[in-house]
Design a protein around this motif. Structure first.
Motif, PDB file in Angstrom:
ATOM      1  N   VAL A   1       0.832  -1.200   0.000  1.00 17.20           N
ATOM      2  CA  VAL A   1       0.000   0.000   0.000  1.00 17.20           C
ATOM      3  C   VAL A   1       0.870   1.255   0.000  1.00 17.20           C
ATOM      4  O   VAL A   1       0.605   2.229  -0.713  1.00 17.20           O
ATOM      5  N   ARG A   2       1.940   1.213   0.794  1.00 20.20           N
ATOM      6  CA  ARG A   2       2.818   2.378   0.890  1.00 20.20           C
ATOM      7  C   ARG A   2       3.581   2.654  -0.409  1.00 20.20           C
ATOM      8  O   ARG A   2       3.870   3.812  -0.735  1.00 20.20           O
ATOM      9  N   GLY A   3       3.931   1.620  -1.141  1.00 17.93           N
ATOM     10  CA  GLY A   3       4.771   1.821  -2.318  1.00 17.93           C
ATOM     11  C   GLY A   3       4.109   1.549  -3.653  1.00 17.93           C
ATOM     12  O   GLY A   3       4.776   1.599  -4.694  1.00 17.93           O
ATOM     13  N   ALA A   4       2.796   1.280  -3.671  1.00 17.20           N
ATOM     14  CA  ALA A   4       2.124   0.921  -4.923  1.00 17.20           C
ATOM     15  C   ALA A   4       2.183   2.050  -5.945  1.00 17.20           C
ATOM     16  O   ALA A   4       2.225   1.795  -7.158  1.00 17.20           O
ATOM     17  N   TYR A   5       2.193   3.291  -5.488  1.00 14.66           N
ATOM     18  CA  TYR A   5       2.193   4.430  -6.404  1.00 14.66           C
ATOM     19  C   TYR A   5       3.420   4.438  -7.306  1.00 14.66           C
ATOM     20  O   TYR A   5       3.404   5.003  -8.406  1.00 14.66           O
ATOM     21  N   ARG A   6       4.517   3.791  -6.869  1.00 10.28           N
ATOM     22  CA  ARG A   6       5.731   3.781  -7.672  1.00 10.28           C
ATOM     23  C   ARG A   6       5.536   3.012  -8.982  1.00 10.28           C
ATOM     24  O   ARG A   6       6.187   3.313  -9.979  1.00 10.28           O
ATOM     25  N   PHE A   7       4.636   2.030  -8.952  1.00  9.36           N
ATOM     26  CA  PHE A   7       4.391   1.253 -10.159  1.00  9.36           C
ATOM     27  C   PHE A   7       3.674   2.076 -11.220  1.00  9.36           C
ATOM     28  O   PHE A   7       3.670   1.714 -12.395  1.00  9.36           O
ATOM     29  N   LEU A   8       3.046   3.181 -10.802  1.00 14.87           N
ATOM     30  CA  LEU A   8       2.369   4.041 -11.769  1.00 14.87           C
ATOM     31  C   LEU A   8       3.360   4.792 -12.643  1.00 14.87           C
ATOM     32  O   LEU A   8       2.967   5.431 -13.621  1.00 14.87           O
ATOM     33  N   ALA A   9       4.647   4.708 -12.292  1.00 14.55           N
ATOM     34  CA  ALA A   9       5.661   5.315 -13.145  1.00 14.55           C
ATOM     35  C   ALA A   9       5.826   4.548 -14.447  1.00 14.55           C
ATOM     36  O   ALA A   9       6.331   5.094 -15.443  1.00 14.55           O
TER      37      ALA A   9
ATOM     38  N   PRO B   1       4.418   3.402 -17.719  1.00 12.39           N
ATOM     39  CA  PRO B   1       3.299   3.894 -18.553  1.00 12.39           C
ATOM     40  C   PRO B   1       2.201   2.864 -18.775  1.00 12.39           C
ATOM     41  O   PRO B   1       1.013   3.201 -18.734  1.00 12.39           O
ATOM     42  N   GLU B   2       2.576   1.612 -19.009  1.00 11.57           N
ATOM     43  CA  GLU B   2       1.564   0.586 -19.291  1.00 11.57           C
ATOM     44  C   GLU B   2       0.677   0.334 -18.071  1.00 11.57           C
ATOM     45  O   GLU B   2      -0.546   0.218 -18.191  1.00 11.57           O
ATOM     46  N   ILE B   3       1.315   0.248 -16.906  1.00  5.66           N
ATOM     47  CA  ILE B   3       0.536   0.034 -15.675  1.00  5.66           C
ATOM     48  C   ILE B   3      -0.335   1.246 -15.376  1.00  5.66           C
ATOM     49  O   ILE B   3      -1.506   1.116 -15.010  1.00  5.66           O
ATOM     50  N   ALA B   4       0.241   2.442 -15.541  1.00  3.03           N
ATOM     51  CA  ALA B   4      -0.516   3.668 -15.272  1.00  3.03           C
ATOM     52  C   ALA B   4      -1.736   3.762 -16.173  1.00  3.03           C
ATOM     53  O   ALA B   4      -2.839   4.092 -15.712  1.00  3.03           O
ATOM     54  N   ARG B   5      -1.550   3.467 -17.465  1.00  2.00           N
ATOM     55  CA  ARG B   5      -2.687   3.539 -18.399  1.00  2.00           C
ATOM     56  C   ARG B   5      -3.780   2.565 -17.999  1.00  2.00           C
ATOM     57  O   ARG B   5      -4.973   2.880 -18.071  1.00  2.00           O
ATOM     58  N   SER B   6      -3.374   1.370 -17.578  1.00  2.00           N
ATOM     59  CA  SER B   6      -4.353   0.340 -17.216  1.00  2.00           C
ATOM     60  C   SER B   6      -5.214   0.778 -16.034  1.00  2.00           C
ATOM     61  O   SER B   6      -6.445   0.685 -16.078  1.00  2.00           O
ATOM     62  N   TYR B   7      -4.576   1.294 -14.970  1.00  2.00           N
ATOM     63  CA  TYR B   7      -5.335   1.647 -13.772  1.00  2.00           C
ATOM     64  C   TYR B   7      -6.075   2.970 -13.927  1.00  2.00           C
ATOM     65  O   TYR B   7      -7.158   3.151 -13.357  1.00  2.00           O
ATOM     66  N   ILE B   8      -5.509   3.879 -14.688  1.00  2.00           N
ATOM     67  CA  ILE B   8      -6.238   5.129 -14.967  1.00  2.00           C
ATOM     68  C   ILE B   8      -7.488   4.831 -15.784  1.00  2.00           C
ATOM     69  O   ILE B   8      -8.552   5.416 -15.561  1.00  2.00           O
ATOM     70  N   PHE B   9      -7.363   3.895 -16.716  1.00  4.88           N
ATOM     71  CA  PHE B   9      -8.530   3.493 -17.502  1.00  4.88           C
ATOM     72  C   PHE B   9      -9.589   2.853 -16.613  1.00  4.88           C
ATOM     73  O   PHE B   9     -10.787   3.143 -16.747  1.00  4.88           O
ATOM     74  N   ASP B  10      -9.151   1.977 -15.688  1.00  7.35           N
ATOM     75  CA  ASP B  10     -10.108   1.340 -14.771  1.00  7.35           C
ATOM     76  C   ASP B  10     -10.794   2.384 -13.894  1.00  7.35           C
ATOM     77  O   ASP B  10     -11.997   2.292 -13.630  1.00  7.35           O
ATOM     78  N   PHE B  11     -10.020   3.372 -13.442  1.00 12.15           N
ATOM     79  CA  PHE B  11     -10.599   4.429 -12.603  1.00 12.15           C
ATOM     80  C   PHE B  11     -11.609   5.264 -13.386  1.00 12.15           C
ATOM     81  O   PHE B  11     -12.703   5.567 -12.901  1.00 12.15           O
TER      82      PHE B  11
END
Length: 244
Positions: free
Chosen positions: A194-202, A204-214
């Protein structure tokens, strides 16, 4: 049957005697059937009072009633409405925000578990908005258009938190899988995820996936909550118009 009514002559609040078919106003001394007094108290829209002078049969000197002037605290219909408005609970916006957020988090939990089974729908957003509005009303002591807007915003925040928790859970499961397969020689706890999950948003592929889900969650939230919000706004307008 109620034991109170309004005087048809001066509008004063009077107490009814169950042993008599008629009632008598102690202020203007008007005598009339008590059924009329009950009806006037139940339906107070567009009332007008003639304020005629009646002689008190119990006194030798006639009572003079000055038109439009009331000396008793329970006198006219307008005075009754004013007293009701004075004691109407004041809206506590800060407490309402707290209540909306607490209840919206329950909707976020629903959204989180639905996401885990690969199912994102309008139900999660609708539950969040409805619960947030209930929480706002309970804590703020009143319903208002402001409360509806705050409830929608609280539901959006709850979905964002739920989406981030989904990312953290995926990170935790990924580390467990990598550790089990021998790819790494250490693992992490869910709290660390939970504390470090935001680092994976760096990535691009992961960020796009979760931003799309949101974004998809917000879209379904809007679909599910739109009808409820419109109905809530119409209900508030109706209550304001009727003075409830």
């Amino acid at each position: 049957m109620t034991n109170q009514g309004l005087c048809k002559n001066c509008g004063s609040l009077i107490t009814l005697d169950d042993s008599s078919e008629n009632c008598k106003c102690v202020f203007c001394h008007c005598v009339f059937p008590k059924e009329e007094a009950v009806k006037l108290l139940e339906d107070q829209e567009d009332l007008s009072f003639p304020n005629e002078v009646y002689e008190d049969p119990d006194q030798t000197v006639p009572a003079v009633y000055d038109e439009g002037r009331y000396d008793n605290e329970f006198s006219g219909n307008a005075r009754i409405l004013e007293e009701h408005e004075v004691y109407e609970p004041k809206e506590n916006v800060v407490a309402g925000i707290v209540g909306a957020m607490l209840f919206a988090l329950i909707g976020g939990v629903v959204w989180f578990f639905m996401f885990q089974i690969g199912f994102i729908s309008a139900v999660g957003g609708l539950v969040g908005v409805v619960l947030a509005n209930i929480g706002y009303s309970l804590f703020a002591k009143r319903e208002s258009l402001k409360g509806v807007i705050i409830s929608v915003l609280a539901a959006i925040v709850a979905i964002a938190i739920a989406c981030y928790m989904c990312l953290a859970l995926d990170c935790y499961n990924a580390f467990q899988s990598w550790y089990a397969s021998g790819e790494i020689d250490y693992t992490i706890t869910f709290i660390q995820a939970v504390r470090g999950a935001y680092r994976f948003l760096a990535e691009p592929e992961i960020a796009r996936s979760y931003i799309f889900d949101f974004a998809l969650g917000l879209f379904f939230c809007a679909i599910g909550a739109c009808r409820y919000v419109l109905n809530a706004i119409d209900d508030l307008k109706r209550k304001k118009k009727t003075g409830e």
